[in-house]
Design an enzyme around this catalytic site. Structure first.
Site, mmCIF file in Angstrom:
data_model
loop_
_atom_site.group_PDB
_atom_site.id
_atom_site.type_symbol
_atom_site.label_atom_id
_atom_site.label_comp_id
_atom_site.label_asym_id
_atom_site.label_seq_id
_atom_site.Cartn_x
_atom_site.Cartn_y
_atom_site.Cartn_z
ATOM 1 N N LYS A 42 1.424 7.675 79.291
ATOM 2 C CA LYS A 42 0.879 6.378 78.839
ATOM 3 C C LYS A 42 -0.009 6.521 77.683
ATOM 4 O O LYS A 42 0.175 5.804 76.604
ATOM 5 C CB LYS A 42 0.132 5.621 79.693
ATOM 6 C CG LYS A 42 -0.242 4.060 79.695
ATOM 7 C CD LYS A 42 -0.705 3.562 80.701
ATOM 8 C CE LYS A 42 -0.222 3.357 81.977
ATOM 9 N NZ LYS A 42 0.529 2.296 82.117
ATOM 10 N N ARG A 112 -6.498 2.318 83.864
ATOM 11 C CA ARG A 112 -5.254 2.714 84.341
ATOM 12 C C ARG A 112 -4.889 4.034 84.307
ATOM 13 O O ARG A 112 -5.280 4.941 83.245
ATOM 14 C CB ARG A 112 -4.036 2.057 83.464
ATOM 15 C CG ARG A 112 -3.879 0.602 83.476
ATOM 16 C CD ARG A 112 -2.816 0.351 82.621
ATOM 17 N NE ARG A 112 -2.823 -1.324 82.253
ATOM 18 C CZ ARG A 112 -2.094 -1.906 82.535
ATOM 19 N NH1 ARG A 112 -0.955 -1.689 83.483
ATOM 20 N NH2 ARG A 112 -2.199 -3.337 82.343
ATOM 21 N N GLY A 121 3.837 4.147 90.058
ATOM 22 C CA GLY A 121 3.065 3.349 91.285
ATOM 23 C C GLY A 121 2.295 4.359 92.186
ATOM 24 O O GLY A 121 1.860 3.962 93.154
ATOM 25 N N MET A 123 -0.145 6.230 91.463
ATOM 26 C CA MET A 123 -1.655 6.055 91.437
ATOM 27 C C MET A 123 -2.384 4.834 91.122
ATOM 28 O O MET A 123 -1.592 4.079 91.091
ATOM 29 C CB MET A 123 -1.837 7.234 89.982
ATOM 30 C CG MET A 123 -1.792 8.776 90.474
ATOM 31 S SD MET A 123 -2.155 9.666 89.220
ATOM 32 C CE MET A 123 -1.020 9.403 87.774
ATOM 33 N N ARG A 356 7.461 4.374 77.153
ATOM 34 C CA ARG A 356 8.087 6.204 77.579
ATOM 35 C C ARG A 356 9.218 6.091 77.677
ATOM 36 O O ARG A 356 10.277 5.298 77.744
ATOM 37 C CB ARG A 356 7.193 6.417 78.889
ATOM 38 C CG ARG A 356 7.604 5.394 80.102
ATOM 39 C CD ARG A 356 6.921 5.817 81.386
ATOM 40 N NE ARG A 356 7.299 4.549 82.279
ATOM 41 C CZ ARG A 356 6.674 4.382 83.395
ATOM 42 N NH1 ARG A 356 5.620 5.183 83.615
ATOM 43 N NH2 ARG A 356 6.998 3.517 84.320
ATOM 44 N N HIS A 478 9.557 -1.298 92.418
ATOM 45 C CA HIS A 478 9.273 0.296 92.862
ATOM 46 C C HIS A 478 10.569 0.726 93.307
ATOM 47 O O HIS A 478 11.023 1.915 93.080
ATOM 48 C CB HIS A 478 8.337 0.107 93.859
ATOM 49 C CG HIS A 478 8.026 1.350 94.485
ATOM 50 N ND1 HIS A 478 8.353 1.933 95.436
ATOM 51 C CD2 HIS A 478 7.288 2.381 93.936
ATOM 52 C CE1 HIS A 478 8.007 3.080 95.782
ATOM 53 N NE2 HIS A 478 7.339 3.392 94.964
ATOM 54 N N SER A 813 25.266 41.542 95.238
ATOM 55 C CA SER A 813 25.144 40.121 95.205
ATOM 56 C C SER A 813 23.859 39.809 95.691
ATOM 57 O O SER A 813 23.540 40.350 97.145
ATOM 58 C CB SER A 813 26.267 39.420 95.899
ATOM 59 O OG SER A 813 26.076 38.063 96.114
ATOM 60 N N CYS A 880 24.206 34.832 95.728
ATOM 61 C CA CYS A 880 24.659 33.990 96.838
ATOM 62 C C CYS A 880 23.996 33.218 97.725
ATOM 63 O O CYS A 880 24.669 32.468 98.409
ATOM 64 C CB CYS A 880 25.732 34.655 97.223
ATOM 65 S SG CYS A 880 25.442 35.873 98.432
ATOM 66 N N TYR A 900 26.593 36.178 87.240
ATOM 67 C CA TYR A 900 26.931 34.885 87.929
ATOM 68 C C TYR A 900 25.930 34.457 88.772
ATOM 69 O O TYR A 900 25.212 35.048 89.378
ATOM 70 C CB TYR A 900 28.313 35.167 88.434
ATOM 71 C CG TYR A 900 28.557 35.810 89.616
ATOM 72 C CD1 TYR A 900 28.300 34.998 90.763
ATOM 73 C CD2 TYR A 900 28.931 37.281 89.602
ATOM 74 C CE1 TYR A 900 28.647 35.903 91.785
ATOM 75 C CE2 TYR A 900 29.019 37.906 90.687
ATOM 76 C CZ TYR A 900 28.781 37.405 91.957
ATOM 77 O OH TYR A 900 29.051 37.899 92.965
HETATM 78 C C1 PEP Z 1 21.687 35.261 101.945
HETATM 79 O O1 PEP Z 1 20.965 35.968 102.948
HETATM 80 O O2 PEP Z 1 21.178 34.831 100.768
HETATM 81 C C2 PEP Z 1 23.228 34.884 102.175
HETATM 82 C C3 PEP Z 1 23.964 34.280 101.251
HETATM 83 O O3 PEP Z 1 23.630 35.167 103.590
HETATM 84 P P1 PEP Z 1 23.433 34.166 104.601
HETATM 85 O O4 PEP Z 1 23.007 33.091 104.444
HETATM 86 O O5 PEP Z 1 24.966 34.007 105.294
HETATM 87 O O6 PEP Z 1 22.699 35.220 105.658
#
Ligand code: PEP
Ligand code: MG
Length: 932
Positions: A42, A112, A121, A123, A356, A478, A813, A880, A900
């Site tokens: 602000k 303000r 809203g 604060m 803003r 809000h 992984s 993963c 990845y």
């Molecule tokens: C993990 O542990 O991050 C995983 C992908 O395996 P799970 O969640 O099946 O234990």
């Protein structure tokens, strides 16, 4: 979402005190728009608008460092802050030729809050500061409007009483409502000057009763107290909660803006309003907002009176409307982003109070970004930062199935479409009830929070609800603003619906709805319907827009995005969202299917290898079929299949249940026994005569398998090592499926993944089985397929000895769910017992199971990659765990050089955009321009 860093403490340099106060007036400000760290959003906006020559009431901003100082010293500021505040005030008084609290020509100011990131809203704000028993009379004389003067004073006592002196609002409301009742009036505006004067007298008594002292008459004391209260409001519960869900650093602090008051409540040529330069819900290019004549700002935002669409201003005050359009268009061009502005008209003269970058839904963010590129306002590279990747899910929200909309179910068609998407849920009337009804399990109950109007105190309920319905308030109320930020469906200002929060009921179309009743909300059109209506998948037209936007972002992406999917349907969905393979197929999920679980249980209950092999043999064709389906769905893309991971007792009944059933068996009647036979038929129960032996054998086996710490127990590769026949069966199913699929013309890229490895020997053991079975299958089938054998890194030891493990593993992984669990020693299933307190206390900034803990878990990931690649320079590395779909964690994965990330199908688009933004910020050397 990125984590914002803490600004460094501004140490006083020798001889020159920190500049705490920044003045702005008459076309010249000491600060500017780039100083959000110091001045807050602000304050920076006010400075920038002043510098641009726009009509901004003069004032000064006390910078965030003063707030941090206040927090650090437990509620005090240095004399220097007080000195500069007084200087700022004097300067303002001179400029305005007025004096705070004066009985002649009084200056009134607003105080303000305004942090770096907007926290709508959350604060506090105090208006009309400087009024006391003397100056109110002067104001009445000078304005020739005693009603206005007394109304302003009573508002000050009320706001100051509540915010600064912490007196409950209800104490003032009771006085006000009693007076209205006594005077037999309905509207606040019907109370005359005399009545308001009486209210002031009674409000002062309320102050005295609660604080044991009089309402402060010294305006300087008022100012200091108000400033400090705004600093304190940074730490109130709702602000803390808001910061947590929006990932905003607790240590940033807020600035305080002290500004000469302008009045929208001076009569019919005065008014106040808020607006957006484009539609923040759906992103269309339209001037958008609301105003109220003869009102003060809080009347619009708080939903006390329902405001009028801003286009109406054109009729009421055409000149002012024209000027407002010009100014806001200029502001949009200047900031090169959609603006959210506040204005006041005092006696026909327009003042800008705020501008803003406007909060918007994901849909609006993409549309506005595309428009702005087409208008030449921003570049494509800038555009890709204009949406927070987690907002992409807005494109995937459901729509109402119009075929299922019957007129008799329509409770209103006139609610405001405040935030898009359609949801079906059960009604609750309070935020606390929402939290309770949603439940704490993994399966949440869908609830819709229904309120007259939401307030910042409702934030915890809004967070858990799937949708919000309010009967009052406009598109900038809000409820509307906050839900748009959350990407949550909202219908606001549904005037035909009356909500009685005390009676816990809602009335619409002559019907009464109670807590727990089902309704359907359509935030895209503003409709509310009775019961559970059918929903449809997302709108293809919006998806086409998203595609265009993604085509600009994608070239910057360096890392791949795969999906975690166990069944072909999810894999197909993930591919449609752009998944480039499967990063994790949890094979155990396949065994939970109705037709498999008896076979799985037979395998587990076998107490010798021969019986186990017999059961596994029956599972083999099922598993093979699953894999063929996956390979087909992912034709040409890699598929990572993880061998069995969870402890076996997860497939069996609970020990306590078996004990109870067995204990109660002698007392069971025929009906109960019949029920038990059916319940235990999967374990071989054929008649009630078998039950006793069966239950006690089962209990025996469950007790055999019982572990005190199953997550650290007999699971992961430890299962495959103790029961190699399980690994053999799974490997056989995988390779037979791959060969079959290839024979059908499908291109496979098989990656077999060994879970929970801690030592290279474990990897060696399981890798050898997998490779042996592969050779056997290829020989039998007369065909070979290419495959890799790798491992999950989900134990700290594995990360530390990654160089050793990489001798055997062809890919890694990172299973960051288990890695977080084992690094912190937090049980991933029980953390919720203490996590809320950890977050409240600031012991943890975020849930480490959602956002990767870069310092600890992240460091292990970094070490794991570095050591793994020392052995195998081209080691393929992915993630993963759940973090693979969290934007901040994706950014981290990019930075540490993963190949990845893998995440659930519905987060694939989010991960793609987060990865592209990470790549683009590297390339463009920008920090990103996210709108938050
Ligand atoms: C993990 O542990 O991050 C995983 C992908 O395996 P799970 O969640 O099946 O234990
Ligand atoms: Mg795991």
């Amino acid at each position: 979402m990125s984590t914002y860093t803490l600004p460094e403490t501004q140490e006083e340099q020798a001889g020159s005190p920190v500049k705490y106060v920044y003045f702005f007036a008459d076309g010249k400000a000491e600060g500017n728009g780039t100083m959000k760290n110091e001045l807050g959003g602000k304050g920076a906006g006010l400075a920038e608008m002043t510098n641009a020559g726009l009509p901004v009431p003069p004032g000064f901003t006390i910078q965030t460092e003063a707030c941090r100082e206040y927090m650090r010293s437990g509620g005090k500021v240095s004399p220097e802050v007080n000195r500069q505040t007084e200087d700022g005030l004097q300067h303002l008084e001179q400029l305005q030729r007025q004096k705070l609290g004066s009985g002649e020509n009084p200056l009134l100011v607003s105080v303000r809050s305004g942090a770096k990131f907007s926290m709508p809203g959350m604060m506090d704000t105090i208006l009309n500061l400087g009024l006391n028993d003397q100056s109110v009379e002067a104001l009445a004389r000078r304005s020739r409007n005693p009603r206005f003067a007394y109304d302003s004073y009573r508002r000050l006592i009320q706001m100051f009483g509540n915010v600064v002196l912490e007196i409950p609002k209800s104490a003032f409301d009771e006085v006000f409502d009693a007076k209205k009742k006594h005077k037999k009036t309905k509207l606040d505006t019907d109370l005359d000057a005399k009545a308001l004067k009486e209210i002031i007298g009674e409000y002062k008594k309320v102050v005295k009763k609660h604080t044991k002292r009089d309402f402060p008459q010294d305006p300087h004391e008022q100012l200091i107290m108000a400033r400090d209260a705004v600093f304190r409001s940074w730490q109130n519960e709702r602000a803390k909660h808001y910061r947590r869900i929006n990932n905003i650093d607790d240590m940033l602090g807020t600035a305080v803006n002290v500004q000469a008051m302008v009045f929208g409540n001076l009569g019919e040529t005065s008014g106040t309003g808020v607006g957006f330069t484009r539609n923040p819900a759906i992103g269309t290019k339209e001037f958008y907002g609301e105003f109220l004549m003869n009102a003060q700002g809080e009347d619009v935002v708080a939903g006390i009176r329902t405001p009028v669409p801003i286009l109406e201003l054109q009729k009421v005050m055409p000149e002012v409307y024209k000027q407002l359009r010009e100014i806001t268009t200029r502001l949009e061009k200047h900031y090169r982003d959609m603006q959210d502005f506040e204005f006041t008209i005092q006696d026909g003269k327009l003042y800008m109070l705020q501008t803003r970058n406007g909060k918007r839904t994901g849909l609006a963010a993409v549309r506005v970004a595309i428009q702005m590129v087409e208008e030449g306002l921003i570049t494509k590279e800038e555009a890709i930062f204009r949406i927070d990747p987690s907002q992409v899910v807005d494109f995937l929200v459901a729509r109402l199935d119009e075929k299922d909309v019957r007129p008799e179910d329509l409770l209103t068609a006139k609610g405001l479409p405040a935030s898009p998407g359609a949801v079906v849920g059960q009604i609750v009337f309070t935020a606390d009830d929402a939290v309770e009804m949603v439940g704490h399990g993994t399966e949440k109950n869908p609830v819709i929070l229904v309120r007259g109007e939401t307030t910042p105190e409702d934030i915890h309920g809004m967070e858990v609800a799937i949708g919000i319905l309010t009967s009052r308030g406009g598109m900038t109320s809000h409820a509307a603003v906050v839900t748009r930020g959350m990407g949550k469906c909202c219908v606001a200002g549904a005037g035909e619906i009356s909500v009685d929060e005390r009676a816990n009921e809602m009335r619409a179309q002559g019907q009464v709805f109670k807590k727990g009743d089902w309704i359907t909300l359509d935030g895209t059109t503003g409709r509310v319907l009775r019961g559970k209506r059918k929903l449809l998948p997302p709108d293809p037209e919006n998806l086409a827009k998203l595609d265009k936007f993604m085509s600009w972002a994608e070239p910057f992406r360096k890392i791949g995005v795969r999906a975690n999917a166990d069944i072909p349907r999810d894999a197909i969905q993930a591919r449609a969202f752009g998944a480039e393979g499967i990063g994790l197929c949890r094979t155990e999920h396949m065994f939970f299917a109705q037709d498999r679980i008896p076979l799985m249980r037979a395998m587990i209950l076998a107490d010798n290898e021969k019986d186990r092999r017999a059961a596994l043999k029956k599972l083999l064709p099922e598993q093979r079929r699953d894999f063929v389906g996956l390979f087909e769905a992912m034709d040409g893309l890699p598929v990572t299949i993880r061998l069995l991971d969870p402890p076996l007792h997860e497939f069996l009944p609970k020990r306590e249940k078996l004990m109870v059933d067995l204990g109660a068996l002698p007392y069971a009647d025929a009906k109960r026994k019949k029920a038990l036979v059916s319940e235990y038929s999967e374990y071989g129960a054929k008649g009630s005569g078998d039950l006793k032996k069966l239950l006690s054998d089962l209990l025996h086996r469950v007790e055999d398998l019982h572990e005190f710490n199953p997550m650290l127990g007999h699971r992961g590769c430890r299962l495959g090592i103790t029961y190699p026949e399980i690994t053999e069966m799974q490997a056989r199913a995988i390779f037979e499926a791959a060969v079959d699929a290839e024979k059908k013309g499908v291109k496979t890229h098989v990656e077999v993944m060994i879970p929970l490895v801690a030592t290279v020997k474990e990897m060696e053991n399981q890798g050898a089985i997998v490779r042996r079975v592969a050779d056997e299958v290829f020989k039998e089938k007369g065909k070979t397929v290419h495959y890799l054998v790798g491992t999950m890194i989900e134990l700290p030891r594995a990360a530390l000895v990654a160089d050793e493990i990489a001798k055997e593993a062809e890919f890694f992984s990172f299973g960051t769910n288990d890695l977080t669990q084992t690094t912190f020693g937090f049980s991933r299933d029980d953390i919720n017992k203490f996590l809320p307190i950890y977050l409240d206390e600031g012991i943890l900034k975020q849930d480490p199971f959602q956002v990767i803990d870069r310092d600890g878990v992240g460091e292990l990931v970094r070490i794991g990659i570095e050591r793994g690649r020392k052995t195998r320079p081209h080691l393929k590395v992915g993630i993963c765990g759940e973090h693979g779909g969290d934007p901040s964690s994706v950014e981290f994965c990019h930075a540490v050089g993963m190949d990845y990330v893998a995440c659930s199908p519905f987060r694939v688009l989010t991960a793609r955009l987060a990865a592209a933004q990470a790549g683009a910020s590297d390339k463009l050397k920008t920090e990103g321009g996210r709108t938050k």
